[in-house]
Write a protein that holds these residues in place. Sequence first.
Motif, PDB file in Angstrom:
ATOM      1  N   HIS A  34      -7.516   0.906   5.360  1.00 24.49           N
ATOM      2  CA  HIS A  34      -6.322   0.177   5.811  1.00 24.49           C
ATOM      3  C   HIS A  34      -6.342  -1.258   5.290  1.00 24.49           C
ATOM      4  N   ASP A  35      -5.315  -2.015   5.640  1.00 25.63           N
ATOM      5  CA  ASP A  35      -5.173  -3.382   5.128  1.00 25.63           C
ATOM      6  C   ASP A  35      -6.306  -4.301   5.566  1.00 25.63           C
ATOM      7  N   GLY A  36      -6.948  -3.986   6.689  1.00 27.48           N
ATOM      8  CA  GLY A  36      -8.083  -4.785   7.134  1.00 27.48           C
ATOM      9  C   GLY A  36      -9.226  -4.701   6.138  1.00 27.48           C
ATOM     10  N   HIS A  37      -9.460  -3.504   5.588  1.00 29.40           N
ATOM     11  CA  HIS A  37     -10.500  -3.340   4.569  1.00 29.40           C
ATOM     12  C   HIS A  37     -10.142  -4.146   3.312  1.00 29.40           C
ATOM     13  N   ARG A  38      -8.884  -4.083   2.949  1.00 22.97           N
ATOM     14  CA  ARG A  38      -8.430  -4.806   1.768  1.00 22.97           C
ATOM     15  C   ARG A  38      -8.572  -6.320   1.963  1.00 22.97           C
ATOM     16  N   LEU A  39      -8.280  -6.787   3.167  1.00 20.90           N
ATOM     17  CA  LEU A  39      -8.407  -8.207   3.485  1.00 20.90           C
ATOM     18  C   LEU A  39      -9.852  -8.677   3.334  1.00 20.90           C
ATOM     19  N   ARG A  42     -10.876  -8.930  -0.376  1.00 14.53           N
ATOM     20  CA  ARG A  42     -10.329 -10.085  -1.084  1.00 14.53           C
ATOM     21  C   ARG A  42     -10.970 -11.391  -0.632  1.00 14.53           C
ATOM     22  N   LEU A  82      -4.346   2.469  -1.778  1.00 17.95           N
ATOM     23  CA  LEU A  82      -4.223   1.222  -1.023  1.00 17.95           C
ATOM     24  C   LEU A  82      -4.629   0.003  -1.842  1.00 17.95           C
ATOM     25  N   VAL A  83      -5.710   0.129  -2.583  1.00 15.42           N
ATOM     26  CA  VAL A  83      -6.266  -1.010  -3.316  1.00 15.42           C
ATOM     27  C   VAL A  83      -5.369  -1.393  -4.489  1.00 15.42           C
ATOM     28  N   ASP A  84      -5.098  -2.684  -4.617  1.00 17.09           N
ATOM     29  CA  ASP A  84      -4.211  -3.149  -5.685  1.00 17.09           C
ATOM     30  C   ASP A  84      -4.824  -4.314  -6.465  1.00 17.09           C
ATOM     31  N   HIS A  85      -6.143  -4.428  -6.408  1.00 19.17           N
ATOM     32  CA  HIS A  85      -6.831  -5.480  -7.153  1.00 19.17           C
ATOM     33  C   HIS A  85      -7.704  -4.825  -8.214  1.00 19.17           C
ATOM     34  N   SER A 195      -7.821  -9.154  10.676  1.00 25.40           N
ATOM     35  CA  SER A 195      -6.807  -8.123  10.874  1.00 25.40           C
ATOM     36  C   SER A 195      -7.124  -7.368  12.155  1.00 25.40           C
TER      37      SER A 195
END
Length: 213
Positions: A34-39, A42, A82-85, A195
Amino acid sequence: MSTVFLDNARTDRLPHSAPGMRIGLFGGSFNPPHDGHRLVSRQAMKRLGLDAVWWLVSPGNPLKDHSELAPLQERIDAACKLVDHPAVRITGFEAEHGFRYTYDTLEYLTNSLPDRKFVWIMGADNLVGFHKWERWRDIARMMPIAIYVRPGTARRAPFSRAATALSAYRIDETDARKLANMQAPAWMYMHGIMSELSSTQIRNGKKSVSSAG
């Protein structure tokens, strides 16, 4: 050092890397990602000055109930979407090697890629129970560790059993960019954007919607 990121289509293998790279290892079941992992990825990459972050999607946490664990490939596919980096890579290589414990994974990586500079990344919620992990003291001696603050654990994590045992090796956040070059044991507690999302909440939300339907 010139860093080149290549396509990582084979998620059952290790991502491409080069000698000297500073690589964050972010392990977990990602059930779901989820976005928390992505946060966290980064923030860790920026604060620690990393060249890459590898998500190590595990077959399953030995300390958790697997009854609600989605198939590995399903979790890997969701993470890839999900990952965009371009410097965040997804791998499920642990399953290919039959690794069950984090210690086994990290021992393999440090032995097979000794010229990379690895940092283990985990949320503060994991630090609370870190003393229950297989050979956790050996993990701390193997590579530097970055702990990222998580909602609900900001007070407990810094005073947990493992944090207390390793207190002499804690470094200040102002030295974050030095962490990857430090000799273990060395660890840092990172404050920052949080998050409220968690994989458990997402799974419970899905169950609630299913029941309502």
